[in-house]
Design a protein around this motif. Sequence first.
Motif, PDB file in Angstrom:
ATOM      1  N   ARG A 163       0.845  -1.209   0.000  1.00 26.66           N
ATOM      2  CA  ARG A 163       0.000   0.000   0.000  1.00 26.66           C
ATOM      3  C   ARG A 163       0.878   1.255   0.000  1.00 26.66           C
ATOM      4  NH1 ARG A 163      -5.413   1.500   1.226  1.00 26.66           N
ATOM      5  NH2 ARG A 163      -5.500   3.717   0.719  1.00 26.66           N
ATOM      6  N   GLU A 212       2.424   1.656  -3.365  1.00 24.34           N
ATOM      7  CA  GLU A 212       1.404   2.128  -4.303  1.00 24.34           C
ATOM      8  C   GLU A 212       1.219   3.647  -4.186  1.00 24.34           C
ATOM      9  OE1 GLU A 212      -3.001   1.427  -3.661  1.00 24.34           O
ATOM     10  OE2 GLU A 212      -2.608  -0.036  -5.244  1.00 24.34           O
ATOM     11  N   GLU A 213       1.200   4.120  -2.952  1.00 27.07           N
ATOM     12  CA  GLU A 213       1.039   5.557  -2.730  1.00 27.07           C
ATOM     13  C   GLU A 213       2.245   6.336  -3.257  1.00 27.07           C
ATOM     14  OE1 GLU A 213       0.453   5.644   1.439  1.00 27.07           O
ATOM     15  OE2 GLU A 213      -1.689   5.131   1.343  1.00 27.07           O
ATOM     16  N   ARG A 273      -6.505  -3.637  -0.581  1.00 27.33           N
ATOM     17  CA  ARG A 273      -6.341  -2.234  -0.205  1.00 27.33           C
ATOM     18  C   ARG A 273      -7.135  -1.934   1.072  1.00 27.33           C
ATOM     19  NH1 ARG A 273      -7.362  -0.723  -4.886  1.00 27.33           N
ATOM     20  NH2 ARG A 273      -5.233  -0.921  -5.692  1.00 27.33           N
ATOM     21  N   SER A 317      -5.723  -0.962   4.899  1.00 30.37           N
ATOM     22  CA  SER A 317      -6.142   0.306   5.508  1.00 30.37           C
ATOM     23  C   SER A 317      -6.818   0.102   6.849  1.00 30.37           C
ATOM     24  CB  SER A 317      -7.118   1.046   4.580  1.00 30.37           C
ATOM     25  OG  SER A 317      -6.525   1.285   3.323  1.00 30.37           O
TER      26      SER A 317
END
Length: 321
Positions: A29, A32-33, A85, A89
């Motif tokens: 994650r 990805e950001e 995802r 989170s």
Amino acid sequence: MGEQMCGILQVMTLLPPSPIQTRMLLHLRKAEEEGRRPSYRELASAFGWSSVATVRSHVQALQAKGLVKLEPRQARSLRLTEMGRTAASAPSGKGRTAPSDPSLSLSKAVLELMDLLAPWMQARTYAKGSMLWREGDLADRLVILDAGHLKAFRQLADGRTATLLRFSPGEVLGFAPFFDEGGYPATVEALDAVRIRYVLRQDLVRAMQEPRIAMALLGFLAKRLRKAFDTIEQVSLHRALPRVAAALRDLIREEAYTLVTLPQPSKAFAEALGLAPATLSRTLAQLVDRGLIHRLGPRRYQVLLADDLKRLAKGEDAGGH
């Protein structure tokens, strides 16, 4: 065979990500950001693994759970699915699974073992009274108890059963597959509703090629051996009671005061009874705690309950614990 594989995949899909898989999701994650897709080699380096095969195993497990996906024949194509995802989170409690997950009650060592074995791990539940296996069945799996309680017992010749061990959540059992293809030494029964995670023997053999997994399993085996020695000591202590009681009974000379003096130093007296000195010391202390004798000094005791001592010498438990 196809149906069996389908069933395994369904079970894997139902399992939540293990702690290490959760950390992988968080790592993906973050990447990805930052607009990048890490390679297997980069993931291995980030998690301190010496082989990309370990990464591949965890990725396959995450794929089975629908949390990541790969594009066929494309480099750096690993990416999160919407489910993955969301999982990355969600609150995780310092990297662990959600509070409702029973794995929170497991020890750090067990959680680390589950992380290491995650690519090969399957799940199963048992109702109260179910037998996980019976004495003599071919040993074919390593089990981690996730929830519920188990007992291991043997059937005696007279029809009675003898409970050998009880297992609580977080305990590891089924060590026999590590060493041979023999049978289980005892029957294991679910004392209530039970959930386990397990690794089949053939998968375990492959997993143990990873040194960290082999060392973790040897650590659990060492703990089990230590527990076995403690159990043997307790059994020995129980059997020592009537032997020591009989020896003290035979030493009573002054009936008015029921005083006894050990005829030899403790070490020699213990050897004469076929006991270790430490076992004799603990047995005498237990007789004092039970109020049968009172220690007057080195090698000297007063018998307080002579009749109870005599009954204990005959193998009868004189109201003890």
